[in-house]
Design a protein around this motif. Sequence first.
Motif, short mmCIF file in Angstrom:
data_model
loop_
_atom_site.label_atom_id
_atom_site.label_comp_id
_atom_site.label_asym_id
_atom_site.label_seq_id
_atom_site.Cartn_x
_atom_site.Cartn_y
_atom_site.Cartn_z
N LEU A 178 15.73 3.00 15.69
CA LEU A 178 14.96 2.04 14.92
C LEU A 178 15.70 1.49 13.71
N SER A 179 16.90 1.98 13.46
CA SER A 179 17.73 1.51 12.34
C SER A 179 17.05 1.73 10.99
N ALA A 189 7.22 -0.71 20.25
CA ALA A 189 7.47 -2.14 20.02
C ALA A 189 8.53 -2.34 18.95
N GLU A 190 8.62 -1.41 18.03
CA GLU A 190 9.60 -1.52 16.95
C GLU A 190 11.02 -1.53 17.48
N PHE A 191 11.28 -0.83 18.58
CA PHE A 191 12.61 -0.84 19.19
C PHE A 191 12.79 -2.05 20.09
N VAL A 221 18.44 -5.29 7.81
CA VAL A 221 19.72 -4.92 8.41
C VAL A 221 19.64 -4.97 9.93
N ARG A 222 18.54 -4.51 10.48
CA ARG A 222 18.38 -4.55 11.94
C ARG A 222 18.26 -5.99 12.43
N PRO A 259 22.70 -2.17 14.66
CA PRO A 259 23.60 -1.43 13.77
C PRO A 259 23.65 0.03 14.18
N THR A 260 24.79 0.65 14.02
CA THR A 260 24.88 2.09 14.27
C THR A 260 24.16 2.82 13.14
N ALA A 261 23.92 4.11 13.34
CA ALA A 261 23.28 4.90 12.29
C ALA A 261 24.10 4.87 11.01
#
Length: 527
Positions: A483-484, A521-523, A65-66, A77-79
């Motif tokens: 981080l979605s 790094a994930e963000f 999704v991210r 994407p928003t929360a």
Amino acid sequence: MRCIPALVVCLSFVPSGFSAETELVQPFESVRNPPPQGPLDQIVFERQDQSGIQRANLCSDAVFVRRAYLDTIGTLPTAEETRRFLRDPRPIRRHALIDELLQREEFADYWAMKWSDLLRVKSEFPINLWPNAVQTYHRWIRTSIRENMPYDQFARELLTTSGSNFRAAQVNFYRAMESQDPQPIAGAVALAFLGQQVDQWPEPRLEGMAGFFAHLGYKSTAEWKEEIVSFDPFKKGPDGAPLLPARAVLPDDTAVELTKDRDPRAVFAEWLTSPDNPWFAKVAVNRAWYWLMGRGIVHEPDDFRPDNPPSNPELLAYLEQELIDSGYDLKHIYRLILNSTTYQLSSISQCDKPEAAALFAYYPARRLDAEVLADALCQVTGTTEEYSSLIPEPFTFIPADERSIALADGSITSSFLELFGRPPRDTGLLSERNNRPTASQRLHLLNSSHVKDKINQLFRSPEMARRRGRPMEMAEELYLRILSRQPTLQELETVRQYAENDGVAAWEAPVDLAWALINSAEFQYRH
């Protein structure tokens, strides 16, 4: 400011179309050895199998999704959007999400940004389009993308339109160049539509193509910085002799006799957009693949030449034919790629062979574009950026709610965008964009007042204030925002222990968590 380490672990989700009984090997992954979804995957997988390359597992729904949001609309994407997708029980939820994203207004913003890089949309030196022309040009590019104008029509209009650069947006293609001489114009056309850099061409080949653009006329008007661009059949050369009739040569070595009765640009455009053209459709689908997959089938995508062959010729030929058969529908190509198993593979490689990257055996992790990162920081913190320019005249203001991916003018920038590699739009080369991480970037995200002020504003918002005193609920919201995805039990336990054992005030732990997640790094990467 104290920060806890951001753990690169996430919950696993079973992707659409596959059995929940499949073993989930890694938190970023789901299905092992995913099957092909159509001819695209069959071509890619066959080449991998022939080369003895083991492809990655399928990515999890949380990763997908991210990734889909960032690659399709340049937006996190928003929360709530993440929650809605992860709760969707439909087997077709990935396909449905892709169709939804391709219709979003942000799709036009994001892809107009990409084409504006390629077409050098900026006001100032060395392009000098000036603000009125920039807004006209960008609006036409964005509208063409939003309305899904066929790509062959898009190219023909850019090449053949005549008129005022303030009113006929497409003629700015010929003004967004450092020189109005025929050879530089031919070079810009070759780069944009043939994916070739003419400094590697023999001089006669460039001269032959330049003949199609030697008859352009540029005429100023009484309006400041306005210029009329048109075909001038009576244009004369330096010696005073008429340039037409004349002889020009197409890049495939076909000689063409030019006359005063027809605009030579139209002759060239007819050849360029023919289904038999050996480069036009290939270059378009290779750019689409590069933009979505992080690497071209011909790599670099601006370097089509005989001694730089495609890593998978069958894949390039398949996508080329799909574009032609669809009536040059670029959205059809995006949809094909996004729905493929190849695109939805995990970023965790299962093979240490160097050719695994060139044969697309995994999704390549890469840092967010400068504009996307700026917008992501604003979105997760509920803040905005300010852009303005003292030059060029007239003084330019940008609305406070304007997103960075929607900025029309490449001359309107900021220290943040420059630091994170936004391209200057001087050459039209995709390599102008620099997404390589630097120490200065790391320091900015770790220590700058710019990021600190944004995080502080996040925690002053009514939404976060309602969660004060409920640290685990706040932690879940931060993971979904930044981080979605939802935090794992291990991550929640780490947050709890940090707050309880390190003597951190209850309100400080979420703030430190936000800092840690933003610096992970994930963000900062699409993965």
